[in-house]
Design an enzyme around this catalytic site. Sequence first.
Site, mmCIF file in Angstrom:
data_model
loop_
_atom_site.group_PDB
_atom_site.id
_atom_site.type_symbol
_atom_site.label_atom_id
_atom_site.label_comp_id
_atom_site.label_asym_id
_atom_site.label_seq_id
_atom_site.Cartn_x
_atom_site.Cartn_y
_atom_site.Cartn_z
ATOM 1 N N ASN A 192 -1.884 -0.179 7.045
ATOM 2 C CA ASN A 192 -1.338 -1.464 7.491
ATOM 3 C C ASN A 192 -0.501 -2.147 6.405
ATOM 4 O O ASN A 192 -0.369 -3.363 6.384
ATOM 5 C CB ASN A 192 -2.468 -2.366 8.003
ATOM 6 C CG ASN A 192 -3.556 -2.567 6.959
ATOM 7 O OD1 ASN A 192 -3.396 -2.165 5.798
ATOM 8 N ND2 ASN A 192 -4.642 -3.203 7.355
ATOM 9 N N GLU A 204 -9.346 -10.307 -8.255
ATOM 10 C CA GLU A 204 -8.423 -9.173 -8.115
ATOM 11 C C GLU A 204 -7.298 -9.236 -9.146
ATOM 12 O O GLU A 204 -6.850 -8.196 -9.648
ATOM 13 C CB GLU A 204 -7.862 -9.140 -6.690
ATOM 14 C CG GLU A 204 -8.962 -8.824 -5.660
ATOM 15 C CD GLU A 204 -8.449 -8.796 -4.231
ATOM 16 O OE1 GLU A 204 -7.249 -9.055 -4.011
ATOM 17 O OE2 GLU A 204 -9.260 -8.515 -3.323
ATOM 18 N N TYR A 227 -12.302 -2.666 -3.772
ATOM 19 C CA TYR A 227 -12.913 -2.789 -2.444
ATOM 20 C C TYR A 227 -14.442 -2.783 -2.530
ATOM 21 O O TYR A 227 -15.098 -2.252 -1.635
ATOM 22 C CB TYR A 227 -12.431 -1.648 -1.544
ATOM 23 C CG TYR A 227 -11.034 -1.847 -0.979
ATOM 24 C CD1 TYR A 227 -10.719 -2.960 -0.192
ATOM 25 C CD2 TYR A 227 -10.027 -0.910 -1.193
ATOM 26 C CE1 TYR A 227 -9.448 -3.146 0.345
ATOM 27 C CE2 TYR A 227 -8.751 -1.083 -0.659
ATOM 28 C CZ TYR A 227 -8.472 -2.199 0.109
ATOM 29 O OH TYR A 227 -7.216 -2.373 0.651
ATOM 30 N N LYS A 274 0.826 -1.205 0.000
ATOM 31 C CA LYS A 274 0.000 0.000 0.000
ATOM 32 C C LYS A 274 0.870 1.270 0.000
ATOM 33 O O LYS A 274 2.083 1.198 0.228
ATOM 34 C CB LYS A 274 -0.938 -0.042 1.216
ATOM 35 C CG LYS A 274 -1.919 -1.231 1.199
ATOM 36 C CD LYS A 274 -2.868 -1.185 2.404
ATOM 37 C CE LYS A 274 -3.843 -2.360 2.375
ATOM 38 N NZ LYS A 274 -4.838 -2.260 3.479
#
Length: 141
Positions: A118, A132, A55, A15
């Site tokens: 995270n 995905e 998401y 991320k």
Amino acid sequence: MTSSGSAERTLVLIKPDGVRRRLVSEILGRFERKGLGIDAMVLRRMDDRLADQHYAVHLAEPFYPGLRAFMTSGPLVALVLSGDGVVEMVRGMVGATDGRRAVPGTIRGDFATSGRENLVHAADSAETARREIALWFPGLD
Ligand SMILES: Nc1ncnc2c1ncn2[C@@H]1O[C@H](COP(=O)(O)OP(=O)(O)OP(=O)(O)O)[C@@H](O)[C@H]1O
């Protein structure tokens, strides 16, 4: 890119906090040293549309606007890892969602102190991984 044939695959994102904190090689190195294959990898930004697709299950969650702002805040690294049992194995290596609760030895347990920032996303099932991978790497063999 390398290819490892028909082994199980999973989709992982390092991320934007992982890129900002210069933890890409640390995180990638853990997967490599574990013995997993890298079938595809790219540095790119997530825009709002891709975030909403990736998401989709979280769109109605109260934390989603903050999550989307974070996920679109800078470049991230998307990769496809392969190996027998890789989906569950990588989830174990990543650790619990909230870095404050993640066990030491996991990526989040060692490097994250936040419930949102995270460091890593990893697909949570073989079916999610397929969806995905098609989203991030359309046409990957
Ligand atoms: N309560 C929360 N507050 C803020 N952010 C959250 C919260 N719950 C989840 N998130 C963020 O949304 C992401 C997706 O939530 P999910 O419950 O699917 O966690 P996960 O499966 O551990 O993480 P990921 O899907 O990123 O691998 C989390 O990784 C985190 O960045």
